[in-house]
Structures are given as C-alpha cells and as structure tokens.
Design a protein around this motif. Sequence first.
Motif, mmCIF file in Angstrom:
data_model
loop_
_atom_site.group_PDB
_atom_site.id
_atom_site.type_symbol
_atom_site.label_atom_id
_atom_site.label_comp_id
_atom_site.label_asym_id
_atom_site.label_seq_id
_atom_site.Cartn_x
_atom_site.Cartn_y
_atom_site.Cartn_z
ATOM 1 N N GLY A 8 -22.592 10.257 -36.930
ATOM 2 C CA GLY A 8 -22.292 8.896 -36.873
ATOM 3 C C GLY A 8 -21.776 8.229 -37.984
ATOM 4 O O GLY A 8 -21.593 8.941 -38.894
ATOM 5 N N LEU A 36 -19.805 10.401 -40.981
ATOM 6 C CA LEU A 36 -18.381 10.146 -40.725
ATOM 7 C C LEU A 36 -17.663 9.429 -41.886
ATOM 8 O O LEU A 36 -17.887 8.192 -42.124
ATOM 9 C CB LEU A 36 -18.014 9.627 -39.571
ATOM 10 C CG LEU A 36 -16.271 9.649 -39.327
ATOM 11 C CD1 LEU A 36 -15.942 11.062 -39.126
ATOM 12 C CD2 LEU A 36 -16.007 8.740 -38.048
ATOM 13 N N LYS A 41 -11.693 3.284 -39.825
ATOM 14 C CA LYS A 41 -12.612 2.723 -39.089
ATOM 15 C C LYS A 41 -12.948 1.302 -39.833
ATOM 16 O O LYS A 41 -13.783 0.732 -39.549
ATOM 17 C CB LYS A 41 -13.842 3.347 -38.476
ATOM 18 C CG LYS A 41 -13.802 4.154 -37.564
ATOM 19 C CD LYS A 41 -15.292 4.590 -36.776
ATOM 20 C CE LYS A 41 -15.228 4.813 -35.519
ATOM 21 N NZ LYS A 41 -16.516 5.105 -34.917
ATOM 22 N N GLY A 71 -12.761 14.487 -40.322
ATOM 23 C CA GLY A 71 -12.192 15.367 -39.492
ATOM 24 C C GLY A 71 -13.013 15.412 -38.273
ATOM 25 O O GLY A 71 -13.610 14.698 -37.956
#
Length: 165
Positions: A8, A36, A41, A71
């Motif tokens: 997450g 992540l 983002k 990745g």
Amino acid sequence: MLRAIYPGSFDPVTYGHIDIIKRSSKIVNELIVGVLCNKAKMPLFSVEERVKMLKEVTKDLEHVRIVPFHGLLAEFAADMEARLIIRGLRAITDFEYELQMSQTNHKLEPNVETMFLTTSIEYSYLSSTTVKEIAAFGGELSQFVPEAVAVELMKKMSTKGECNK
Ligand code: PNS
C-alpha cells in the motif's frame, strides 16, 4: 512457511490498515508490509516517514516486517519469496480496481495469489485521504489513527501554511 505481502501507500497508516495487518499476520507465518515508493503519487509523507510510522505502530506485532518497495508489486512479491498478496476490501467501490490489479499481478507472477480481507465494519469508511482532509482542517484524529501518526500529521499540516483569504 507462508509469507505474504500487504502492499500500500500508507500515506499515512490508519486504524483500518492496522486492522488488516493484525488479522492477516495471524493467518500467515510472516507478513511483509510493502510501502510503495512512488513520487508520481505525490504522497504527503516521504517513504522514510511512512516506514517509520508503520514500524512504530506495529512494533508489538510478531512476524511483521515493514519494507519499502518501488516498481512492480508482482516483482517485489517474487523477490521477497512471498506466495500471497493481501488487500483489504472496504466496499463495492474498491472491487473493480482490486480485481484488475489482482488479475494483472497474477498474469505477471502466476505463483503469487491475491487474497482479500473484508475491512472490519468500524473502519469501512476510513481512508488515508479522509484522514489527511480531517487533519488539514484541524479535526480530531484519535478515532482514525494512532497518537504517533496524529502527531506527525499535525506537524506536517502546520508546515503547509494557510491559503490566502
Ligand atoms: O494503498 P494503495 O495506494 O491503494 O496501494 C496501491 C498499490 C501500492 C498496491 C498499487 O499501486 C501497486 O501495487 N503499485 C505498484 C505498481 C504495480 O505493480 N502496478 C501494477 C498492478 S496493476
């Protein structure tokens, strides 16, 4: 030996995530919480900050490791020798994205399966996005995140400044 990844963004970790971590860590031998690292983002917290908060709030849990990744998730799972990916499902609105992601991951790594845990009812409305919005407007955070995370959120919000009147 059953090792699973719970991946997450955790920007930041909420009680909803902690609920899934606790429940899934009882099912598997080792749970790796994969954080992540994706600058695209535009997370509020750096990956180091997110990892630090996760380590703090899971410090009493056995068989749980916090590991950042970048990745593809399927490659990360294979690198970690994990056979399972665990995701939480809150509502039907989560389903389409989660289905697509699990099927894609299965194409990429046929040996890695995805399992879904339905979120506990008391957290079914909760998301990191909502928590950040509450924090931005100075709302009470104690129902949504542990104290250590609330402190970091308040620090972050105090450095973001106010908008022009
Ligand atoms: O907490 P989030 O933001 O819902 O987690 C999403 C996450 C990290 C699981 C997802 O974005 C992901 O796996 N990203 C890695 C890139 C990848 O593997 N994409 C292909 C899967 S469709």
